[in-house]
Motif scaffolding. Structure first.
Motif, PDB file in Angstrom:
ATOM      1  N   ALA A   5      28.822   1.854  13.980  1.00  0.00           N
ATOM      2  CA  ALA A   5      29.887   2.764  13.550  1.00  0.00           C
ATOM      3  C   ALA A   5      30.663   3.289  14.754  1.00  0.00           C
ATOM      4  O   ALA A   5      31.896   3.416  14.707  1.00  0.00           O
ATOM      5  N   TYR A   6      29.965   3.591  15.832  1.00  0.00           N
ATOM      6  CA  TYR A   6      30.602   4.066  17.058  1.00  0.00           C
ATOM      7  C   TYR A   6      31.555   2.995  17.604  1.00  0.00           C
ATOM      8  O   TYR A   6      32.697   3.288  17.988  1.00  0.00           O
ATOM      9  N   ALA A   7      31.076   1.748  17.645  1.00  0.00           N
ATOM     10  CA  ALA A   7      31.895   0.658  18.158  1.00  0.00           C
ATOM     11  C   ALA A   7      33.107   0.407  17.266  1.00  0.00           C
ATOM     12  O   ALA A   7      34.220   0.182  17.762  1.00  0.00           O
ATOM     13  N   ALA A   8      32.897   0.454  15.957  1.00  0.00           N
ATOM     14  CA  ALA A   8      33.997   0.217  15.030  1.00  0.00           C
ATOM     15  C   ALA A   8      35.079   1.280  15.174  1.00  0.00           C
ATOM     16  O   ALA A   8      36.281   0.973  15.171  1.00  0.00           O
ATOM     17  N   LYS A   9      34.676   2.512  15.316  1.00  0.00           N
ATOM     18  CA  LYS A   9      35.644   3.610  15.476  1.00  0.00           C
ATOM     19  C   LYS A   9      36.424   3.455  16.775  1.00  0.00           C
ATOM     20  O   LYS A   9      37.629   3.746  16.838  1.00  0.00           O
ATOM     21  N   ALA A  10      35.748   2.967  17.828  1.00  0.00           N
ATOM     22  CA  ALA A  10      36.392   2.798  19.128  1.00  0.00           C
ATOM     23  C   ALA A  10      37.185   1.503  19.231  1.00  0.00           C
ATOM     24  O   ALA A  10      37.966   1.323  20.166  1.00  0.00           O
ATOM     25  N   GLY A  11      36.966   0.585  18.293  1.00  0.00           N
ATOM     26  CA  GLY A  11      37.655  -0.702  18.329  1.00  0.00           C
ATOM     27  C   GLY A  11      37.151  -1.615  19.419  1.00  0.00           C
ATOM     28  O   GLY A  11      37.896  -2.425  19.980  1.00  0.00           O
ATOM     29  N   ILE A  12      35.855  -1.519  19.734  1.00  0.00           N
ATOM     30  CA  ILE A  12      35.254  -2.390  20.741  1.00  0.00           C
ATOM     31  C   ILE A  12      34.153  -3.225  20.093  1.00  0.00           C
ATOM     32  O   ILE A  12      33.595  -2.844  19.065  1.00  0.00           O
ATOM     33  N   PRO A  13      33.837  -4.387  20.679  1.00  0.00           N
ATOM     34  CA  PRO A  13      32.844  -5.279  20.064  1.00  0.00           C
ATOM     35  C   PRO A  13      31.460  -4.663  19.993  1.00  0.00           C
ATOM     36  O   PRO A  13      31.054  -3.876  20.850  1.00  0.00           O
ATOM     37  N   PHE A  14      30.739  -5.060  18.956  1.00  0.00           N
ATOM     38  CA  PHE A  14      29.369  -4.610  18.740  1.00  0.00           C
ATOM     39  C   PHE A  14      28.482  -5.817  18.521  1.00  0.00           C
ATOM     40  O   PHE A  14      28.854  -6.786  17.845  1.00  0.00           O
ATOM     41  N   ALA A  15      27.276  -5.772  19.075  1.00  0.00           N
ATOM     42  CA  ALA A  15      26.259  -6.791  18.832  1.00  0.00           C
ATOM     43  C   ALA A  15      24.901  -6.108  18.756  1.00  0.00           C
ATOM     44  O   ALA A  15      24.746  -4.965  19.195  1.00  0.00           O
ATOM     45  N   ALA A  16      23.940  -6.812  18.196  1.00  0.00           N
ATOM     46  CA  ALA A  16      22.594  -6.243  18.098  1.00  0.00           C
ATOM     47  C   ALA A  16      21.557  -7.345  18.240  1.00  0.00           C
ATOM     48  O   ALA A  16      21.707  -8.429  17.652  1.00  0.00           O
ATOM     49  N   LEU A  17      20.532  -7.067  19.020  1.00  0.00           N
ATOM     50  CA  LEU A  17      19.370  -7.942  19.145  1.00  0.00           C
ATOM     51  C   LEU A  17      18.134  -7.082  18.944  1.00  0.00           C
ATOM     52  O   LEU A  17      17.925  -6.106  19.658  1.00  0.00           O
ATOM     53  N   ARG A  18      17.353  -7.453  17.959  1.00  0.00           N
ATOM     54  CA  ARG A  18      16.155  -6.680  17.616  1.00  0.00           C
ATOM     55  C   ARG A  18      14.967  -7.617  17.468  1.00  0.00           C
ATOM     56  O   ARG A  18      15.066  -8.685  16.849  1.00  0.00           O
ATOM     57  N   VAL A  19      13.840  -7.210  18.019  1.00  0.00           N
ATOM     58  CA  VAL A  19      12.607  -7.996  17.962  1.00  0.00           C
ATOM     59  C   VAL A  19      11.665  -7.358  16.948  1.00  0.00           C
ATOM     60  O   VAL A  19      11.471  -6.138  16.951  1.00  0.00           O
ATOM     61  N   ILE A  20      11.090  -8.181  16.097  1.00  0.00           N
ATOM     62  CA  ILE A  20      10.174  -7.674  15.078  1.00  0.00           C
ATOM     63  C   ILE A  20       8.920  -7.107  15.730  1.00  0.00           C
ATOM     64  O   ILE A  20       8.245  -7.777  16.511  1.00  0.00           O
ATOM     65  N   SER A  21       8.609  -5.849  15.391  1.00  0.00           N
ATOM     66  CA  SER A  21       7.381  -5.210  15.855  1.00  0.00           C
ATOM     67  C   SER A  21       6.378  -5.149  14.705  1.00  0.00           C
ATOM     68  O   SER A  21       5.315  -5.775  14.775  1.00  0.00           O
ATOM     69  N   ASP A  22       6.685  -4.403  13.655  1.00  0.00           N
ATOM     70  CA  ASP A  22       5.795  -4.367  12.488  1.00  0.00           C
ATOM     71  C   ASP A  22       6.358  -5.280  11.406  1.00  0.00           C
ATOM     72  O   ASP A  22       7.421  -5.028  10.857  1.00  0.00           O
ATOM     73  N   PRO A  23       5.684  -6.393  11.096  1.00  0.00           N
ATOM     74  CA  PRO A  23       6.183  -7.347  10.104  1.00  0.00           C
ATOM     75  C   PRO A  23       6.213  -6.743   8.699  1.00  0.00           C
ATOM     76  O   PRO A  23       5.626  -5.678   8.444  1.00  0.00           O
ATOM     77  N   ALA A  24       6.883  -7.437   7.798  1.00  0.00           N
ATOM     78  CA  ALA A  24       7.007  -6.960   6.417  1.00  0.00           C
ATOM     79  C   ALA A  24       5.649  -6.792   5.755  1.00  0.00           C
ATOM     80  O   ALA A  24       5.476  -5.938   4.877  1.00  0.00           O
ATOM     81  N   SER A  25       4.685  -7.590   6.180  1.00  0.00           N
ATOM     82  CA  SER A  25       3.361  -7.569   5.552  1.00  0.00           C
ATOM     83  C   SER A  25       2.479  -6.433   6.043  1.00  0.00           C
ATOM     84  O   SER A  25       1.388  -6.228   5.514  1.00  0.00           O
ATOM     85  N   ARG A  26       2.944  -5.688   7.056  1.00  0.00           N
ATOM     86  CA  ARG A  26       2.108  -4.647   7.642  1.00  0.00           C
ATOM     87  C   ARG A  26       2.732  -3.267   7.433  1.00  0.00           C
ATOM     88  O   ARG A  26       3.909  -3.060   7.730  1.00  0.00           O
TER      89      ARG A  26
END
Length: 249
Positions: free
Chosen positions: A161-182
């Motif tokens: 939301a911050y990036a969209a308001k500023a008109g600058i590119p946004f990206a995200a990289l997230r690593v799974i810590s607690d899986p769906a099964s846990r």
């Protein structure tokens, strides 16, 4: 509502390097361990301590015109049952309520294949942004059914939301810590200090009161450490022509 945060350019031969944007990239994290991994030249790193209101307050103090892009970087809870701890999700979008933020990424299939050769599994998928920790298996399944997202975290929707308001590119990289099964143990949800570090005294007091919680905490800790190792291996994706937000943006 669909909001785009810009598209990353491809870095290659023929670029006028004098025109390259030299402003730093803003890296948004939730935990101090994530912030330490991300820190380095060309990066301004902030840590929310997994507190959405604190993150909004931090972002409000920053001049968005001083950044060339925003990256949400850290661990996440798994929603896709096929994902294991240590698997990497490069966001295609971030979903929060009825708002959908599109994510930019300069990662191509060759980069992803190269990472896979180093025994990291990387998938593209959506991230669900939430205001409170999603801990129970049933809650994760419900959020998966509602959004179709691969993973969930508490920072990406705010950063987007911050990036969209500023008109600058946004990206995200997230690593799974607690899986769906846990399920995430209650102590793991509440044992963060204001700086984003883990309050070991609180953990030990909780285990003393409820020794049966120890097994769940140990399993969670193993998953978390695996996720951090994978996240360290992904740091190169923040930089140069391997970047999630490329240097030629």
């Amino acid at each position: 509502m669909i909001l785009g945060a810009g598209a990353a350019a491809t870095v290659g031969d023929g670029i006028d390097h004098n025109s390259i944007d030299r402003r730093p990239v803003l890296i948004v994290t939730g935990l101090v361990q994530e912030a330490r991994i991300a820190a380095g030249p060309g990066m301004i790193v902030i840590c929310s301590s997994s507190d959405p209101q604190q993150l909004r307050a931090l972002l409000a103090t920053l001049d968005s015109s001083t950044f060339r892009g925003v990256i949400s970087f850290g661990v996440a809870g798994g929603l896709d049952p096929s994902l294991k701890s240590g698997d990497v999700v490069v966001a295609t979008e971030v979903l929060s309520g009825d708002t959908r933020f599109l994510a930019a990424s300069a990662l191509n299939e060759e980069m992803i294949a190269s990472a896979a050769l180093k025994r990291r599994r990387i998938v593209r998928g959506g991230l669900a942004g939430v205001e409170q920790v999603v801990a129970a298996r049933a809650s994760k399944a419900a959020l998966r059914s509602e959004t179709g997202a691969a993973a969930v975290d508490m920072e990406s929707h705010i950063a987007a939301a911050y990036a969209a308001k500023a008109g600058i590119p946004f990206a995200a990289l997230r690593v799974i810590s607690d899986p769906a099964s846990r399920a995430l143990p209650e102590l793991a949800k509440t044992a963060l200090k204001p700086n984003g570090d883990i309050d070991l005294r609180k953990v030990l007091r909780g285990v003393a009161r409820n020794p049966t919680a120890l097994r769940g905490l140990v399993s969670t800790g193993i998953d978390f450490n695996r996720a951090l190792r994978s996240l360290r291996g992904c740091r190169g994706f923040l930089l140069g022509n391997e970047g999630l937000v490329s240097a030629g943006l």
